[in-house]
Write a protein that holds these residues in place. Structure first.
Motif, PDB file in Angstrom:
ATOM      1  N   HIS A  66      -5.923  10.017   1.887  1.00  0.00           N
ATOM      2  CA  HIS A  66      -4.740  10.846   1.944  1.00  0.00           C
ATOM      3  C   HIS A  66      -4.237  11.141   3.535  1.00  0.00           C
ATOM      4  O   HIS A  66      -3.263  11.557   3.357  1.00  0.00           O
ATOM      5  N   ASP A  67      -5.244  11.043   4.537  1.00  0.00           N
ATOM      6  CA  ASP A  67      -4.848  11.590   5.728  1.00  0.00           C
ATOM      7  C   ASP A  67      -5.049  10.559   6.916  1.00  0.00           C
ATOM      8  O   ASP A  67      -6.277  10.152   7.287  1.00  0.00           O
ATOM      9  N   ASP A  68      -3.945  10.012   7.376  1.00  0.00           N
ATOM     10  CA  ASP A  68      -4.106   8.947   8.419  1.00  0.00           C
ATOM     11  C   ASP A  68      -4.967   9.347   9.680  1.00  0.00           C
ATOM     12  O   ASP A  68      -5.765   8.695  10.365  1.00  0.00           O
ATOM     13  N   GLU A  69      -4.730  10.766  10.027  1.00  0.00           N
ATOM     14  CA  GLU A  69      -5.117  11.230  11.439  1.00  0.00           C
ATOM     15  C   GLU A  69      -6.685  11.246  10.941  1.00  0.00           C
ATOM     16  O   GLU A  69      -7.562  10.904  11.842  1.00  0.00           O
TER      17      GLU A  69
ATOM     18  N   VAL B 199     -14.847   1.374 -14.294  1.00  0.00           N
ATOM     19  CA  VAL B 199     -14.553   0.439 -13.266  1.00  0.00           C
ATOM     20  C   VAL B 199     -13.499   0.834 -12.452  1.00  0.00           C
ATOM     21  O   VAL B 199     -13.356   0.839 -11.193  1.00  0.00           O
ATOM     22  N   ARG B 200     -12.345   1.387 -13.139  1.00  0.00           N
ATOM     23  CA  ARG B 200     -10.894   1.663 -12.512  1.00  0.00           C
ATOM     24  C   ARG B 200     -11.399   3.077 -11.670  1.00  0.00           C
ATOM     25  O   ARG B 200     -10.759   2.982 -10.364  1.00  0.00           O
ATOM     26  N   ASP B 201     -12.123   3.905 -11.846  1.00  0.00           N
ATOM     27  CA  ASP B 201     -12.530   5.009 -11.050  1.00  0.00           C
ATOM     28  C   ASP B 201     -12.951   4.521  -9.789  1.00  0.00           C
ATOM     29  O   ASP B 201     -12.623   5.133  -8.621  1.00  0.00           O
ATOM     30  N   VAL B 202     -13.698   3.721  -9.864  1.00  0.00           N
ATOM     31  CA  VAL B 202     -14.790   3.418  -8.793  1.00  0.00           C
ATOM     32  C   VAL B 202     -13.680   2.445  -7.736  1.00  0.00           C
ATOM     33  O   VAL B 202     -13.661   2.728  -6.701  1.00  0.00           O
ATOM     34  N   PHE B 203     -13.211   1.454  -8.299  1.00  0.00           N
ATOM     35  CA  PHE B 203     -12.663   0.358  -7.219  1.00  0.00           C
ATOM     36  C   PHE B 203     -11.046   0.701  -7.130  1.00  0.00           C
ATOM     37  O   PHE B 203     -10.743   0.655  -6.162  1.00  0.00           O
ATOM     38  N   ALA B 204     -10.219   0.858  -8.246  1.00  0.00           N
ATOM     39  CA  ALA B 204      -8.692   1.290  -7.945  1.00  0.00           C
ATOM     40  C   ALA B 204      -8.803   2.655  -7.325  1.00  0.00           C
ATOM     41  O   ALA B 204      -7.803   3.063  -6.675  1.00  0.00           O
ATOM     42  N   GLY B 205      -9.649   3.670  -7.673  1.00  0.00           N
ATOM     43  CA  GLY B 205      -9.617   4.992  -7.349  1.00  0.00           C
ATOM     44  C   GLY B 205     -10.177   5.263  -5.936  1.00  0.00           C
ATOM     45  O   GLY B 205      -9.566   6.208  -5.361  1.00  0.00           O
ATOM     46  N   LEU B 206     -11.161   4.608  -5.529  1.00  0.00           N
ATOM     47  CA  LEU B 206     -11.775   4.861  -4.467  1.00  0.00           C
ATOM     48  C   LEU B 206     -11.700   3.803  -3.335  1.00  0.00           C
ATOM     49  O   LEU B 206     -10.927   3.893  -2.169  1.00  0.00           O
ATOM     50  N   PHE B 207     -12.033   2.411  -3.459  1.00  0.00           N
ATOM     51  CA  PHE B 207     -11.932   1.444  -2.729  1.00  0.00           C
ATOM     52  C   PHE B 207     -10.597   1.001  -2.346  1.00  0.00           C
ATOM     53  O   PHE B 207     -10.067   0.679  -1.312  1.00  0.00           O
ATOM     54  N   ALA B 208     -10.005   0.735  -3.304  1.00  0.00           N
ATOM     55  CA  ALA B 208      -8.516   0.104  -3.125  1.00  0.00           C
ATOM     56  C   ALA B 208      -7.688   0.795  -2.012  1.00  0.00           C
ATOM     57  O   ALA B 208      -7.133   0.395  -1.121  1.00  0.00           O
ATOM     58  N   PRO B 209      -7.380   2.297  -2.182  1.00  0.00           N
ATOM     59  CA  PRO B 209      -6.662   3.012  -1.298  1.00  0.00           C
ATOM     60  C   PRO B 209      -7.312   2.932   0.263  1.00  0.00           C
ATOM     61  O   PRO B 209      -6.583   3.083   1.121  1.00  0.00           O
ATOM     62  N   LEU B 210      -8.596   3.084   0.077  1.00  0.00           N
ATOM     63  CA  LEU B 210      -9.267   3.156   1.382  1.00  0.00           C
ATOM     64  C   LEU B 210      -9.098   1.765   2.038  1.00  0.00           C
ATOM     65  O   LEU B 210      -8.868   2.029   3.194  1.00  0.00           O
ATOM     66  N   ILE B 211      -9.330   0.831   1.414  1.00  0.00           N
ATOM     67  CA  ILE B 211      -9.118  -0.484   2.327  1.00  0.00           C
ATOM     68  C   ILE B 211      -7.802  -0.837   2.696  1.00  0.00           C
ATOM     69  O   ILE B 211      -7.508  -1.312   3.630  1.00  0.00           O
ATOM     70  N   ALA B 212      -6.742  -0.372   1.752  1.00  0.00           N
ATOM     71  CA  ALA B 212      -5.468  -0.483   2.156  1.00  0.00           C
ATOM     72  C   ALA B 212      -4.942   0.374   3.385  1.00  0.00           C
ATOM     73  O   ALA B 212      -4.335  -0.167   4.528  1.00  0.00           O
ATOM     74  N   ARG B 213      -5.497   1.518   3.521  1.00  0.00           N
ATOM     75  CA  ARG B 213      -5.288   2.147   4.840  1.00  0.00           C
ATOM     76  C   ARG B 213      -5.935   1.660   5.929  1.00  0.00           C
ATOM     77  O   ARG B 213      -5.420   1.726   7.158  1.00  0.00           O
ATOM     78  N   LEU B 214      -7.361   1.059   5.840  1.00  0.00           N
ATOM     79  CA  LEU B 214      -8.032   0.609   6.963  1.00  0.00           C
ATOM     80  C   LEU B 214      -7.156  -0.511   7.483  1.00  0.00           C
ATOM     81  O   LEU B 214      -7.307  -0.903   8.477  1.00  0.00           O
ATOM     82  N   ARG B 215      -6.747  -1.298   6.381  1.00  0.00           N
ATOM     83  CA  ARG B 215      -5.878  -2.356   6.938  1.00  0.00           C
ATOM     84  C   ARG B 215      -4.710  -2.332   7.791  1.00  0.00           C
ATOM     85  O   ARG B 215      -4.445  -2.561   8.936  1.00  0.00           O
ATOM     86  N   ARG B 216      -4.011  -0.905   7.453  1.00  0.00           N
ATOM     87  CA  ARG B 216      -2.876  -0.743   8.181  1.00  0.00           C
ATOM     88  C   ARG B 216      -3.276   0.125   9.583  1.00  0.00           C
ATOM     89  O   ARG B 216      -2.766  -0.172  10.644  1.00  0.00           O
ATOM     90  N   LEU B 217      -4.404   0.537   9.574  1.00  0.00           N
ATOM     91  CA  LEU B 217      -4.846   1.137  10.901  1.00  0.00           C
ATOM     92  C   LEU B 217      -5.413   0.362  11.720  1.00  0.00           C
ATOM     93  O   LEU B 217      -5.341   0.497  12.959  1.00  0.00           O
ATOM     94  N   THR B 218      -6.375  -0.636  11.430  1.00  0.00           N
ATOM     95  CA  THR B 218      -6.971  -1.502  12.064  1.00  0.00           C
ATOM     96  C   THR B 218      -6.710  -2.937  12.210  1.00  0.00           C
ATOM     97  O   THR B 218      -7.040  -3.853  13.061  1.00  0.00           O
TER      98      THR B 218
END
Length: 245
Positions: A34-37, A128-147
């Protein structure tokens, strides 16, 4: 319900921690998604700790380490019929950096789980949704934008651990009483689960699966670009070297 002492002990295999760490580098998972910084600072921390060549390499190492969250949750689901409460605001990443390459432990505040009711199909989808859509999907999306790292690398980092642990669990004699459930859950995860449970159009676990004992990766995880890093045994670069002699 709270986890029992025996369950906590079992989950420690997947770097679960039940004790608060007195370290300055603790990070709440919610801050990463939730926090790009905060995410940028944590990626920089991982880069420095592992001697990564750049932020993209650090992002891959971060997701590889955090991938232990998936086996932790899936073990509870398949072995005990329990769904860990894994909201991003309840997961702390604790690291002490002593005696090993940078590796976080996961502290749930508080550590709770929900027992499966009568109808398991919908309950399993939510787990399954809690783990993958809830945790990894948003993290991976933000890491893609950042790096600018390919999300395929990051999703395969997660997938390879899922394949590996289910293979090991099915070989574990102590889990023989729940072997049928383990097989059914693995089949669901890889072959039947809709991409939406992963926060994706398509199921990423299906994309990279190469059959029983098929741990050969499609993408390089970039560990070779860290201080002291080498090609993993499943690395496609190593496979190409073998083919070319």
């Amino acid at each position: 319900m709270r986890l029992s002492e025996e369950e906590v002990k079992a989950l420690e295999t997947y770097r679960f921690s039940s004790e608060a760490a007195d370290v300055s580098s603790s990070m709440l998972f919610a801050w990463l998604v939730h926090d790009d910084e905060q995410l940028a600072k944590y990626v920089a921390h991982v880069r420095d700790e592992m001697g990564a060549a750049n932020d993209a390499v650090a992002a891959s190492m971060l997701v590889k380490r955090l991938s232990f969250l998936a086996p932790m949750a899936l073990y509870a689901m398949s072995a005990w019929n329990k769904r860990l409460v894994l909201e991003p605001g309840r997961i702390w990443l604790d690291t002490d950096g002593e005696g090993e390459t940078w590796m976080p432990r996961f502290r749930l505040a508080p550590p709770e789980a929900e027992m499966c009711g009568i109808e398991r199909s919908g309950w399993r989808e939510q787990a399954v949704r809690d783990v993958f859509a809830g945790l990894f999907a948003p993290l991976i999306a933000r890491l893609r934008r950042l790096t600018r790292i390919s999300p395929l690398i990051l999703w395969e980092n997660v997938a390879i651990y899922v394949y590996w642990v289910y293979e090991r669990w099915l070989e574990d004699e102590s889990l023989a009483p729940v072997a049928d459930r383990l097989r059914d859950d693995f089949r669901f995860l890889v072959h039947e689960a809709d991409g939406r449970l992963f926060g994706q159009k398509d199921n990423p676990l299906r994309r990279f699966f190469k059959g029983a004992s098929g741990m050969q990766r499609t993408t390089c995880c970039l560990y070779v670009q860290t201080k002291g890093g080498t090609c993993c045994q499943t690395c496609p670069l190593k496979a190409r070297q073998r083919q070319t002699g």
